[in-house]
Enzyme design. Structure first.
Site, PDB file in Angstrom:
ATOM      1  N   ASP A  65       0.860  -1.184   0.000  1.00 37.32           N
ATOM      2  CA  ASP A  65       0.000   0.000   0.000  1.00 37.32           C
ATOM      3  C   ASP A  65       0.896   1.234   0.000  1.00 37.32           C
ATOM      4  O   ASP A  65       1.575   1.530   0.988  1.00 37.32           O
ATOM      5  CB  ASP A  65      -0.903  -0.009   1.245  1.00 37.32           C
ATOM      6  CG  ASP A  65      -1.838   1.191   1.267  1.00 37.32           C
ATOM      7  OD1 ASP A  65      -1.648   2.132   0.463  1.00 37.32           O
ATOM      8  OD2 ASP A  65      -2.770   1.187   2.093  1.00 37.32           O
ATOM      9  N   ASN A  92       3.773   5.958  -9.518  1.00 38.61           N
ATOM     10  CA  ASN A  92       2.357   6.018  -9.886  1.00 38.61           C
ATOM     11  C   ASN A  92       1.587   5.599  -8.647  1.00 38.61           C
ATOM     12  O   ASN A  92       2.147   4.962  -7.750  1.00 38.61           O
ATOM     13  CB  ASN A  92       2.135   5.018 -11.045  1.00 38.61           C
ATOM     14  CG  ASN A  92       0.696   4.935 -11.520  1.00 38.61           C
ATOM     15  OD1 ASN A  92       0.022   5.945 -11.693  1.00 38.61           O
ATOM     16  ND2 ASN A  92       0.213   3.718 -11.735  1.00 38.61           N
ATOM     17  N   TYR A 152     -10.969  20.908 -14.271  1.00 38.98           N
ATOM     18  CA  TYR A 152     -11.225  19.818 -13.323  1.00 38.98           C
ATOM     19  C   TYR A 152     -11.520  20.424 -11.943  1.00 38.98           C
ATOM     20  O   TYR A 152     -10.771  20.241 -10.996  1.00 38.98           O
ATOM     21  CB  TYR A 152     -10.002  18.910 -13.216  1.00 38.98           C
ATOM     22  CG  TYR A 152      -9.677  18.186 -14.492  1.00 38.98           C
ATOM     23  CD1 TYR A 152     -10.438  17.087 -14.894  1.00 38.98           C
ATOM     24  CD2 TYR A 152      -8.617  18.591 -15.278  1.00 38.98           C
ATOM     25  CE1 TYR A 152     -10.135  16.415 -16.063  1.00 38.98           C
ATOM     26  CE2 TYR A 152      -8.312  17.914 -16.449  1.00 38.98           C
ATOM     27  CZ  TYR A 152      -9.076  16.836 -16.826  1.00 38.98           C
ATOM     28  OH  TYR A 152      -8.771  16.171 -17.969  1.00 38.98           O
ATOM     29  N   ILE A 191      -7.279   8.991 -20.372  1.00 44.56           N
ATOM     30  CA  ILE A 191      -6.926   7.673 -20.892  1.00 44.56           C
ATOM     31  C   ILE A 191      -7.939   6.678 -20.311  1.00 44.56           C
ATOM     32  O   ILE A 191      -8.185   6.695 -19.097  1.00 44.56           O
ATOM     33  CB  ILE A 191      -5.499   7.257 -20.475  1.00 44.56           C
ATOM     34  CG1 ILE A 191      -4.474   8.398 -20.718  1.00 44.56           C
ATOM     35  CG2 ILE A 191      -5.079   5.990 -21.196  1.00 44.56           C
ATOM     36  CD1 ILE A 191      -4.190   8.759 -22.127  1.00 44.56           C
ATOM     37  N   THR A 193      -9.442   4.210 -18.468  1.00 47.26           N
ATOM     38  CA  THR A 193      -9.175   3.241 -17.387  1.00 47.26           C
ATOM     39  C   THR A 193     -10.338   3.325 -16.397  1.00 47.26           C
ATOM     40  O   THR A 193     -11.189   4.203 -16.520  1.00 47.26           O
ATOM     41  CB  THR A 193      -7.884   3.612 -16.624  1.00 47.26           C
ATOM     42  OG1 THR A 193      -8.117   4.867 -15.961  1.00 47.26           O
ATOM     43  CG2 THR A 193      -6.677   3.746 -17.520  1.00 47.26           C
TER      44      THR A 193
END
Ligand SMILES: NC(=O)c1ccc[n+]([C@@H]2O[C@H](COP(=O)([O-])OP(=O)(O)OC[C@H]3O[C@@H](n4cnc5c(N)ncnc54)[C@H](OP(=O)(O)O)[C@@H]3O)[C@@H](O)[C@H]2O)c1
Length: 266
Positions: A65, A92, A152, A191, A193
């Site tokens: 984690d 990431n 956003y 993208i 996902t």
């Protein structure tokens, strides 16, 4: 073009699905050995074994984690123990939750800080001694929202904390150049996902539209000049190039992979 990645050891964080998984697979296709992590044991094992089967590369699944110091340590130390060196670190993580400023609590900010900024700091700190030995490189996977946050409005956690990651990367790229270490970022726009479906579902709820309507609007309104969401493979191809020897004179760069969505000159 031979990217010079054969036999290199690459760590891809948060890689059971989505962008991380696509990057892990693309590195594996180039002949790299890939250590990859996520929180869910079954998911990361399945992803690693599918990639190994498809590419013939050695892949190491690690359960970790990244929002905790212990998780970051587990990822880097297990990878090192199994593969013996680090040539590339791909930073990431899962995305922080959507929400506007007035909806977010102290605790939500704290969690997002651990996940988005501290994981980048910790992974970098842990991998650095090895990267100095190999003259390797670091790639931060962030977001175009760092450069154009206004579209956003519900992603203030991501916009604020990823900007800090970029401050760190730009500073590090200069500081670590003397050690032969390159430091770059890659910025996804939209993208396709699970994360993007999650964000579009949130927008649909807020605006009273269906998920399909929200997605169609993104694809047909001209906001994305190429008129479609990206494929994770398209993102991964750019990431792998930046982390490869063929990009040996590129450092301190943030490359957007967004179908032309960013309108800024730079
Ligand atoms: N897709 C896009 O276009 C886009 C655009 C801008 C920014 N981003 C950002 O890019 C990152 C990746 O996005 P994605 O689209 O690939 O998301 P995704 O499809 O939801 O995949 C997220 C991955 O991260 C892992 N993960 C989540 N939390 C973790 C944690 N605490 N520790 C370790 N692993 C963790 C997940 O596995 P487990 O659940 O097993 O842990 C999964 O493998 C996110 O931060 C997202 O906000 C994506």
């Amino acid at each position: 073009m031979d990217l010079g990645l054969k036999g290199k050891v690459v760590l891809v964080a948060a890689a059971s699905k989505g962008l991380g998984r696509a990057m892990a697979e693309e590195f594996a296709r180039e002949g790299a050995k890939v250590a990859m992590c996520s929180r869910e044991q079954d998911a990361i094992r399945a992803a690693a074994s599918e990639i190994a089967k498809a590419t013939g590369a050695e892949t190491i699944p690690i359960v970790a984690d990244l929002s905790s110091a212990k998780g970051c340590e587990t990822f880097v130390s297990s990878a090192l123990e199994k593969l013996g060196r680090i040539d590339v670190l791909v930073v990431n993580a899962g995305g922080p939750p959507p929400g506007r400023f007035e909806e977010l609590t102290e605790e939500t900010w704290d969690k997002a800080y651990q996940l988005t900024l501290q994981s980048a700091v910790r992974l970098t700190r842990l991998a650095l001694p090895e990267l100095k030995k190999t003259k390797g490189n670091i790639l931060y996977s962030t977001s175009t929202s760092v450069r154009q946050p206004t579209q956003y409005l519900n992603l203030i956690l991501s916009n604020a904390l990823r900007a800090a990651v970029h401050g760190m990367l730009k500073t590090l790229s200069k500081d670590l150049a003397k050690d032969g270490i390159r430091v770059n970022a890659i910025q996804p726009g939209r993208i396709k996902t699970d994360r993007i479906v999650q964000l579009d579902t949130d927008t649909a709820k807020r605006t009273g539209k269906s998920l399909e309507e929200v997605q169609k609007e993104w694809e047909t309104s001209g906001v994305i000049p190429l008129g479609r969401y990206g494929d994770p493979k398209e993102f991964a191809a750019a990431a792998v190039f930046l982390a490869s020897e063929r990009a040996s004179y590129i450092t301190g760069v943030s490359l957007q992979v967004d179908g032309g969505m960013l309108q800024a000159m730079f």
